[in-house]
Design a protein around this motif. Structure first.
Motif, PDB file in Angstrom:
ATOM      1  N   LEU A  10     105.884  36.045  60.558  1.00  0.00           N
ATOM      2  CA  LEU A  10     105.437  37.327  59.506  1.00  0.00           C
ATOM      3  C   LEU A  10     106.761  38.091  59.742  1.00  0.00           C
ATOM      4  CD1 LEU A  10     103.508  38.785  57.678  1.00  0.00           C
ATOM      5  CD2 LEU A  10     102.609  39.641  59.768  1.00  0.00           C
ATOM      6  N   SER A  11     106.883  38.340  58.430  1.00  0.00           N
ATOM      7  CA  SER A  11     108.207  39.474  58.358  1.00  0.00           C
ATOM      8  C   SER A  11     107.619  40.736  57.765  1.00  0.00           C
ATOM      9  CB  SER A  11     109.204  39.075  57.367  1.00  0.00           C
ATOM     10  OG  SER A  11     109.006  38.981  55.977  1.00  0.00           O
ATOM     11  N   LYS A  12     108.312  41.852  57.766  1.00  0.00           N
ATOM     12  CA  LYS A  12     107.827  43.036  57.500  1.00  0.00           C
ATOM     13  C   LYS A  12     107.667  43.047  55.909  1.00  0.00           C
ATOM     14  CE  LYS A  12     109.194  47.979  56.867  1.00  0.00           C
ATOM     15  NZ  LYS A  12     110.336  49.031  57.216  1.00  0.00           N
ATOM     16  N   TYR A  15     104.498  41.089  55.078  1.00  0.00           N
ATOM     17  CA  TYR A  15     103.400  41.747  55.716  1.00  0.00           C
ATOM     18  C   TYR A  15     102.911  43.030  54.205  1.00  0.00           C
ATOM     19  CZ  TYR A  15     100.473  45.356  57.743  1.00  0.00           C
ATOM     20  OH  TYR A  15      99.450  46.152  58.107  1.00  0.00           O
ATOM     21  N   LEU A  16     104.154  43.629  53.725  1.00  0.00           N
ATOM     22  CA  LEU A  16     104.021  44.777  52.726  1.00  0.00           C
ATOM     23  C   LEU A  16     103.479  43.899  51.499  1.00  0.00           C
ATOM     24  CD1 LEU A  16     106.990  46.994  53.552  1.00  0.00           C
ATOM     25  CD2 LEU A  16     104.522  47.156  53.988  1.00  0.00           C
ATOM     26  N   LYS A  17     103.791  42.879  51.156  1.00  0.00           N
ATOM     27  CA  LYS A  17     103.499  41.895  49.888  1.00  0.00           C
ATOM     28  C   LYS A  17     101.877  41.783  50.267  1.00  0.00           C
ATOM     29  CE  LYS A  17     103.974  37.438  48.206  1.00  0.00           C
ATOM     30  NZ  LYS A  17     104.599  36.178  48.166  1.00  0.00           N
ATOM     31  N   HIS A  18     101.637  41.366  51.305  1.00  0.00           N
ATOM     32  CA  HIS A  18     100.080  41.184  51.416  1.00  0.00           C
ATOM     33  C   HIS A  18      99.299  42.451  51.283  1.00  0.00           C
ATOM     34  CE1 HIS A  18     100.783  36.859  52.322  1.00  0.00           C
ATOM     35  NE2 HIS A  18     101.504  37.128  53.379  1.00  0.00           N
ATOM     36  N   LYS A  19      99.825  43.285  51.942  1.00  0.00           N
ATOM     37  CA  LYS A  19      99.019  44.690  51.932  1.00  0.00           C
ATOM     38  C   LYS A  19      98.904  45.260  50.566  1.00  0.00           C
ATOM     39  CE  LYS A  19      97.545  46.331  54.971  1.00  0.00           C
ATOM     40  NZ  LYS A  19      95.960  46.470  55.481  1.00  0.00           N
ATOM     41  N   ASN A  20     100.052  44.889  49.842  1.00  0.00           N
ATOM     42  CA  ASN A  20      99.963  45.444  48.427  1.00  0.00           C
ATOM     43  C   ASN A  20      98.818  44.670  47.690  1.00  0.00           C
ATOM     44  OD1 ASN A  20     101.817  47.638  48.749  1.00  0.00           O
ATOM     45  ND2 ASN A  20     103.432  46.407  48.234  1.00  0.00           N
ATOM     46  N   ASN A  21      98.664  43.386  48.055  1.00  0.00           N
ATOM     47  CA  ASN A  21      97.556  42.567  47.316  1.00  0.00           C
ATOM     48  C   ASN A  21      96.368  42.874  47.924  1.00  0.00           C
ATOM     49  OD1 ASN A  21      99.563  41.410  45.847  1.00  0.00           O
ATOM     50  ND2 ASN A  21     100.006  39.786  47.071  1.00  0.00           N
ATOM     51  N   ASN A  22      96.055  43.983  48.822  1.00  0.00           N
ATOM     52  CA  ASN A  22      94.696  44.402  49.183  1.00  0.00           C
ATOM     53  C   ASN A  22      94.444  43.119  50.408  1.00  0.00           C
ATOM     54  OD1 ASN A  22      94.720  46.632  47.858  1.00  0.00           O
ATOM     55  ND2 ASN A  22      93.920  45.532  46.065  1.00  0.00           N
ATOM     56  N   ILE A  24      93.556  42.533  54.126  1.00  0.00           N
ATOM     57  CA  ILE A  24      93.340  43.175  55.410  1.00  0.00           C
ATOM     58  C   ILE A  24      94.188  42.689  56.557  1.00  0.00           C
ATOM     59  CG2 ILE A  24      91.291  44.294  54.745  1.00  0.00           C
ATOM     60  CD1 ILE A  24      89.674  42.230  56.459  1.00  0.00           C
ATOM     61  N   ASP A  25      94.292  43.482  57.541  1.00  0.00           N
ATOM     62  CA  ASP A  25      94.984  43.066  58.899  1.00  0.00           C
ATOM     63  C   ASP A  25      94.441  41.748  59.603  1.00  0.00           C
ATOM     64  OD1 ASP A  25      96.904  44.744  58.360  1.00  0.00           O
ATOM     65  OD2 ASP A  25      96.378  46.182  60.106  1.00  0.00           O
ATOM     66  N   LYS A  26      93.092  41.610  59.251  1.00  0.00           N
ATOM     67  CA  LYS A  26      92.344  40.481  60.020  1.00  0.00           C
ATOM     68  C   LYS A  26      92.880  39.275  59.408  1.00  0.00           C
ATOM     69  CE  LYS A  26      87.670  38.777  61.275  1.00  0.00           C
ATOM     70  NZ  LYS A  26      86.331  39.313  61.247  1.00  0.00           N
ATOM     71  N   ASP A  27      92.829  39.411  58.150  1.00  0.00           N
ATOM     72  CA  ASP A  27      92.933  38.187  57.408  1.00  0.00           C
ATOM     73  C   ASP A  27      94.728  37.703  57.342  1.00  0.00           C
ATOM     74  OD1 ASP A  27      90.664  37.879  56.359  1.00  0.00           O
ATOM     75  OD2 ASP A  27      91.191  39.204  54.517  1.00  0.00           O
ATOM     76  N   ILE A  28      95.449  38.670  57.339  1.00  0.00           N
ATOM     77  CA  ILE A  28      96.814  38.365  57.905  1.00  0.00           C
ATOM     78  C   ILE A  28      97.017  37.625  59.255  1.00  0.00           C
ATOM     79  CG2 ILE A  28      98.996  39.470  58.064  1.00  0.00           C
ATOM     80  CD1 ILE A  28      98.259  41.639  56.144  1.00  0.00           C
ATOM     81  N   TRP A  46     108.363  47.707  63.040  1.00  0.00           N
ATOM     82  CA  TRP A  46     108.747  47.851  61.813  1.00  0.00           C
ATOM     83  C   TRP A  46     108.595  49.155  61.284  1.00  0.00           C
ATOM     84  CZ3 TRP A  46     105.027  43.460  60.142  1.00  0.00           C
ATOM     85  CH2 TRP A  46     105.511  42.377  60.484  1.00  0.00           C
ATOM     86  N   GLY A  47     108.017  50.389  61.967  1.00  0.00           N
ATOM     87  CA  GLY A  47     107.844  51.684  61.710  1.00  0.00           C
ATOM     88  C   GLY A  47     106.786  51.925  60.815  1.00  0.00           C
ATOM     89  N   ILE A  48     105.894  50.933  60.896  1.00  0.00           N
ATOM     90  CA  ILE A  48     104.628  51.140  60.057  1.00  0.00           C
ATOM     91  C   ILE A  48     103.365  51.392  61.022  1.00  0.00           C
ATOM     92  CG2 ILE A  48     102.847  49.958  58.521  1.00  0.00           C
ATOM     93  CD1 ILE A  48     105.230  47.947  57.814  1.00  0.00           C
ATOM     94  N   SER A  49     102.609  52.291  60.651  1.00  0.00           N
ATOM     95  CA  SER A  49     101.442  52.756  61.321  1.00  0.00           C
ATOM     96  C   SER A  49     100.384  52.875  60.374  1.00  0.00           C
ATOM     97  CB  SER A  49     101.713  53.999  62.310  1.00  0.00           C
ATOM     98  OG  SER A  49     101.809  55.059  61.232  1.00  0.00           O
ATOM     99  N   ASN A  50      99.292  52.899  60.737  1.00  0.00           N
ATOM    100  CA  ASN A  50      97.992  52.726  60.122  1.00  0.00           C
ATOM    101  C   ASN A  50      97.179  54.195  60.460  1.00  0.00           C
ATOM    102  OD1 ASN A  50      96.552  52.414  62.209  1.00  0.00           O
ATOM    103  ND2 ASN A  50      95.852  50.131  61.725  1.00  0.00           N
TER     104      ASN A  50
END
Length: 132
Positions: A10-12, A15-22, A24-28, A46-50
């Motif tokens: 998994l790359s950043k 990950y961002l592409k999957h998140k933009n497609n709605n 969720i982290d569990k599915d990823i 990656w410097g991403i926090s929820n």
């Protein structure tokens, strides 16, 4: 070796592409066969926090902040010197009780967090055995 047995990394960007497609982290996590704790570590790199982890940090800061002082003279009715001394003693006793409860709750929280981390490690081990 067939390409289906090779794990995807998994790359950043992915990950961002999957998140933009709605997604969720569990599915990823399921798609890339990684645990949530691994994903959290990757997101931190990656410097991403929820918002949930941000809330946890804010709660931790709020709990560890200095206790507020109680102005006994403004919040109690002073009739005589003995009465005010008794009220101060009662308030101090109540404060001590609440501090004990707070310490016990913090210890229980730490135990729960350790158990949660252990469960994630067990899940990682079980997933690694399933992949092999």
């Amino acid at each position: 070796m067939p390409s289906s047995s090779v794990k995807k990394t998994l790359s950043k960007a992915e990950y961002l592409k999957h998140k933009n497609n709605n997604m969720i982290d569990k599915d990823i996590c399921n798609k890339y066969s990684i645990s949530k704790s691994v994903l959290v570590k990757l997101k931190a790199d990656w410097g991403i926090s929820n918002s949930r982890s941000t809330k946890k940090i804010k709660k931790t800061i709020a709990i560890s902040s200095a206790p507020k002082t109680i102005d006994v003279e403004k919040n109690s009715v002073l009739r005589d010197e003995n009465n005010s001394t008794n009220q101060v003693n009662v308030l101090n006793a109540r404060i001590s009780e609440l501090e004990v409860i707070l310490r016990e709750t913090e210890e229980k929280l730490k135990i729960c967090e350790n158990e949660r981390e252990a469960l994630w490690r067990i899940q990682d081990i079980l997933r690694s055995r399933l992949v092999v």
